[in-house]
Design a protein around this motif. Structure first.
Motif, PDB file in Angstrom:
ATOM      1  N   ASP A  12       0.934  -1.268  -0.029  1.00 35.38           N
ATOM      2  CA  ASP A  12      -0.019  -0.052   0.250  1.00 35.38           C
ATOM      3  C   ASP A  12       0.883   1.233  -0.020  1.00 35.38           C
ATOM      4  O   ASP A  12       0.726   2.184  -0.751  1.00 35.38           O
ATOM      5  CB  ASP A  12      -0.811   0.173   1.267  1.00 35.38           C
ATOM      6  N   GLN A  13       1.829   1.235   0.864  1.00 33.24           N
ATOM      7  CA  GLN A  13       2.711   2.453   1.076  1.00 33.24           C
ATOM      8  C   GLN A  13       3.761   2.120   1.741  1.00 33.24           C
ATOM      9  O   GLN A  13       3.708   1.282   2.807  1.00 33.24           O
ATOM     10  CB  GLN A  13       1.955   3.650   1.577  1.00 33.24           C
ATOM     11  N   PRO A  14       5.121   2.772   1.577  1.00 32.65           N
ATOM     12  CA  PRO A  14       6.315   2.377   2.681  1.00 32.65           C
ATOM     13  C   PRO A  14       5.911   3.050   4.177  1.00 32.65           C
ATOM     14  O   PRO A  14       5.434   4.074   4.096  1.00 32.65           O
ATOM     15  CB  PRO A  14       7.356   3.443   1.967  1.00 32.65           C
ATOM     16  N   LEU A  15       6.317   2.286   5.050  1.00 32.31           N
ATOM     17  CA  LEU A  15       5.899   2.672   6.451  1.00 32.31           C
ATOM     18  C   LEU A  15       7.101   2.526   7.330  1.00 32.31           C
ATOM     19  O   LEU A  15       8.080   1.568   7.015  1.00 32.31           O
ATOM     20  CB  LEU A  15       4.817   1.371   7.072  1.00 32.31           C
ATOM     21  N   HIS A  16       7.249   2.914   8.552  1.00 35.42           N
ATOM     22  CA  HIS A  16       8.215   2.747   9.519  1.00 35.42           C
ATOM     23  C   HIS A  16       7.786   1.482  10.283  1.00 35.42           C
ATOM     24  O   HIS A  16       6.411   1.246  10.123  1.00 35.42           O
ATOM     25  CB  HIS A  16       8.388   3.997  10.569  1.00 35.42           C
ATOM     26  N   GLY A  17       8.536   1.048  10.879  1.00 37.04           N
ATOM     27  CA  GLY A  17       8.187  -0.253  11.723  1.00 37.04           C
ATOM     28  C   GLY A  17       6.916  -0.020  12.626  1.00 37.04           C
ATOM     29  O   GLY A  17       6.155  -0.889  12.789  1.00 37.04           O
ATOM     30  N   TYR A  18       7.055   1.077  13.366  1.00 40.47           N
ATOM     31  CA  TYR A  18       5.904   1.125  14.335  1.00 40.47           C
ATOM     32  C   TYR A  18       4.537   1.496  13.644  1.00 40.47           C
ATOM     33  O   TYR A  18       3.556   0.975  14.059  1.00 40.47           O
ATOM     34  CB  TYR A  18       6.396   2.534  15.284  1.00 40.47           C
ATOM     35  N   GLU A  19       4.433   2.261  12.519  1.00 40.75           N
ATOM     36  CA  GLU A  19       3.359   2.272  11.755  1.00 40.75           C
ATOM     37  C   GLU A  19       2.909   1.012  11.317  1.00 40.75           C
ATOM     38  O   GLU A  19       1.827   0.924  11.318  1.00 40.75           O
ATOM     39  CB  GLU A  19       3.442   3.335  10.571  1.00 40.75           C
ATOM     40  N   LEU A  20       3.734   0.092  10.830  1.00 39.98           N
ATOM     41  CA  LEU A  20       3.426  -1.079  10.249  1.00 39.98           C
ATOM     42  C   LEU A  20       2.693  -1.860  11.341  1.00 39.98           C
ATOM     43  O   LEU A  20       1.847  -2.450  11.198  1.00 39.98           O
ATOM     44  CB  LEU A  20       4.616  -1.670   9.671  1.00 39.98           C
ATOM     45  N   LYS A  21       3.535  -1.715  12.541  1.00 42.97           N
ATOM     46  CA  LYS A  21       2.756  -2.708  13.860  1.00 42.97           C
ATOM     47  C   LYS A  21       1.425  -2.210  13.931  1.00 42.97           C
ATOM     48  O   LYS A  21       0.458  -2.990  14.184  1.00 42.97           O
ATOM     49  CB  LYS A  21       3.814  -2.632  14.971  1.00 42.97           C
ATOM     50  N   SER A  22       1.137  -0.842  14.145  1.00 44.73           N
ATOM     51  CA  SER A  22      -0.022  -0.126  14.392  1.00 44.73           C
ATOM     52  C   SER A  22      -1.203  -0.697  13.511  1.00 44.73           C
ATOM     53  O   SER A  22      -2.279  -1.124  13.763  1.00 44.73           O
ATOM     54  CB  SER A  22       0.075   1.199  14.289  1.00 44.73           C
ATOM     55  N   ARG A  23      -0.817  -0.815  12.089  1.00 40.64           N
ATOM     56  CA  ARG A  23      -1.703  -1.233  11.130  1.00 40.64           C
ATOM     57  C   ARG A  23      -2.086  -2.523  11.154  1.00 40.64           C
ATOM     58  O   ARG A  23      -3.291  -3.034  11.032  1.00 40.64           O
ATOM     59  CB  ARG A  23      -1.376  -0.678   9.634  1.00 40.64           C
ATOM     60  N   ILE A  24      -0.854  -3.471  11.467  1.00 42.24           N
ATOM     61  CA  ILE A  24      -1.307  -4.739  11.648  1.00 42.24           C
ATOM     62  C   ILE A  24      -2.226  -5.194  13.064  1.00 42.24           C
ATOM     63  O   ILE A  24      -3.050  -5.713  12.992  1.00 42.24           O
ATOM     64  CB  ILE A  24      -0.011  -5.553  11.691  1.00 42.24           C
ATOM     65  N   THR A  25      -1.920  -4.353  13.833  1.00 44.52           N
ATOM     66  CA  THR A  25      -2.693  -4.724  15.171  1.00 44.52           C
ATOM     67  C   THR A  25      -4.256  -4.075  14.969  1.00 44.52           C
ATOM     68  O   THR A  25      -5.182  -4.760  15.381  1.00 44.52           O
ATOM     69  CB  THR A  25      -2.133  -3.828  16.317  1.00 44.52           C
ATOM     70  N   GLY A  26      -4.210  -3.075  14.140  1.00 45.65           N
ATOM     71  CA  GLY A  26      -5.567  -2.643  13.789  1.00 45.65           C
ATOM     72  C   GLY A  26      -6.535  -3.721  12.881  1.00 45.65           C
ATOM     73  O   GLY A  26      -7.759  -3.934  13.281  1.00 45.65           O
ATOM     74  N   LEU A  27      -5.817  -4.321  12.180  1.00 46.25           N
ATOM     75  CA  LEU A  27      -6.381  -5.408  11.361  1.00 46.25           C
ATOM     76  C   LEU A  27      -6.621  -6.642  12.095  1.00 46.25           C
ATOM     77  O   LEU A  27      -7.832  -7.157  12.045  1.00 46.25           O
ATOM     78  CB  LEU A  27      -5.613  -5.699  10.313  1.00 46.25           C
ATOM     79  N   THR A  28      -5.623  -6.903  12.908  1.00 45.76           N
ATOM     80  CA  THR A  28      -5.902  -8.148  13.660  1.00 45.76           C
ATOM     81  C   THR A  28      -6.548  -8.032  15.100  1.00 45.76           C
ATOM     82  O   THR A  28      -7.063  -9.238  15.470  1.00 45.76           O
ATOM     83  CB  THR A  28      -4.701  -9.182  13.722  1.00 45.76           C
ATOM     84  N   GLY A  29      -6.364  -6.943  15.539  1.00 44.30           N
ATOM     85  CA  GLY A  29      -7.113  -6.589  16.924  1.00 44.30           C
ATOM     86  C   GLY A  29      -6.699  -7.519  17.747  1.00 44.30           C
ATOM     87  O   GLY A  29      -5.494  -7.996  18.088  1.00 44.30           O
ATOM     88  N   HIS A  30      -7.467  -7.718  19.008  1.00 42.98           N
ATOM     89  CA  HIS A  30      -7.101  -8.459  20.143  1.00 42.98           C
ATOM     90  C   HIS A  30      -6.891  -9.736  19.699  1.00 42.98           C
ATOM     91  O   HIS A  30      -6.568 -10.646  20.712  1.00 42.98           O
ATOM     92  CB  HIS A  30      -8.017  -7.849  21.370  1.00 42.98           C
ATOM     93  N   VAL A  31      -7.640 -10.248  18.666  1.00 36.30           N
ATOM     94  CA  VAL A  31      -7.563 -11.551  18.517  1.00 36.30           C
ATOM     95  C   VAL A  31      -6.248 -12.258  18.282  1.00 36.30           C
ATOM     96  O   VAL A  31      -6.101 -13.259  18.793  1.00 36.30           O
ATOM     97  CB  VAL A  31      -8.605 -12.051  17.340  1.00 36.30           C
ATOM     98  N   ARG A  32      -5.440 -11.579  17.570  1.00 37.34           N
ATOM     99  CA  ARG A  32      -4.214 -12.113  17.189  1.00 37.34           C
ATOM    100  C   ARG A  32      -3.148 -11.013  17.193  1.00 37.34           C
ATOM    101  O   ARG A  32      -2.750 -10.331  16.363  1.00 37.34           O
ATOM    102  CB  ARG A  32      -3.831 -12.707  15.874  1.00 37.34           C
ATOM    103  N   PRO A  33      -2.883 -10.494  18.451  1.00 35.49           N
ATOM    104  CA  PRO A  33      -1.990  -9.234  18.597  1.00 35.49           C
ATOM    105  C   PRO A  33      -0.580  -9.581  18.022  1.00 35.49           C
ATOM    106  O   PRO A  33      -0.311 -10.564  18.203  1.00 35.49           O
ATOM    107  CB  PRO A  33      -1.996  -8.935  20.019  1.00 35.49           C
ATOM    108  N   VAL A  34       0.079  -8.505  17.428  1.00 37.16           N
ATOM    109  CA  VAL A  34       1.622  -8.666  17.089  1.00 37.16           C
ATOM    110  C   VAL A  34       2.426  -8.124  18.069  1.00 37.16           C
ATOM    111  O   VAL A  34       2.208  -6.960  18.391  1.00 37.16           O
ATOM    112  CB  VAL A  34       1.673  -8.295  15.527  1.00 37.16           C
ATOM    113  N   SER A  35       3.352  -9.003  18.358  1.00 31.01           N
ATOM    114  CA  SER A  35       4.449  -8.407  19.249  1.00 31.01           C
ATOM    115  C   SER A  35       5.428  -7.792  18.656  1.00 31.01           C
ATOM    116  O   SER A  35       5.783  -8.426  17.431  1.00 31.01           O
ATOM    117  CB  SER A  35       4.575  -9.412  20.208  1.00 31.01           C
ATOM    118  N   ASP A  36       6.421  -7.192  19.250  1.00 33.19           N
ATOM    119  CA  ASP A  36       7.872  -6.605  18.710  1.00 33.19           C
ATOM    120  C   ASP A  36       8.610  -7.875  18.247  1.00 33.19           C
ATOM    121  O   ASP A  36       9.267  -8.024  17.506  1.00 33.19           O
ATOM    122  CB  ASP A  36       8.212  -5.795  19.430  1.00 33.19           C
TER     123      ASP A  36
END
Length: 191
Positions: A12-36
């Protein structure tokens, strides 16, 4: 799923690691959180495989920022995974939703429709969270436990809504793009 989400968001677009983590967390939510501890090793693995490129940019403070973007090979890998998803990416709801979030990157509506048809076929097969002694799926009407009955009723409603969306979307892809969208990859009509 994590690889698909990383490649999809970076496509979709280049991202920084923190931005990428935030978007993945938004997609998967509390069901499958992504950790560092899961995300950053995955990024490193994809970078070593030649699927991601890391670019250093000046930061807002003193520290430079790392921007991630897919390479040509990374874009091709995403498109391959979208066009021919693994069975678990069809049958697991969270994995399927991750796949669906990026399905628009496939330019061919015939391929999009084929993926949606696989999910629809899976949803149309009889299933349940619970099975009786003969191996038959237990329905909400046959479940005396009110908590299990609730699970079955919620799943039924969710499945009905998803089936309706899939059917409507497949029809739309077929109407806009001709009868070939109703066919499989070999050109044979699909049931």
């Amino acid at each position: 799923m994590l690889t698909l989400a990383i490649l999809g968001f970076l496509y979709d677009q280049p991202l920084h690691g923190y931005e990428l983590k935030s978007r993945i967390t938004g997609l998967t939510g509390h069901v499958r959180p992504v950790s560092d501890g899961a995300l950053y090793p995955a990024i490193t693995r994809l970078e070593k495989a030649g699927l991601l490129h890391r670019r250093t940019e000046p930061g807002t403070g003193a520290a430079p920022r790392q921007t991630l973007e897919p390479t040509g090979e990374g874009r091709a890998e995403l498109l391959r995974r979208l066009a021919d998803p693994e069975q678990a990416e069809i049958t697991d709801q969270i994995r399927f939703f991750t796949l669906a979030a990026f399905l628009h990157h496939l330019a061919d509506p015939h391929q999009q429709a084929a993926v949606l048809r696989r999910r629809l076929a899976f949803l149309e097969a009889p299933s349940s969270f619970f099975y009786d002694g003969d191996g038959r799926p237990v329905t909400a009407e046959r479940e005396p436990n009110p908590f299990r009955r609730g699970m079955l009723l919620v799943a039924r409603a969710s499945t009905a809504a998803e089936r309706a969306w899939l059917t409507e979307t497949i029809a739309g892809l077929t109407e806009r793009n001709g009868p070939a969208a109703a066919e499989g990859p070999s050109g044979a009509a699909r049931a």
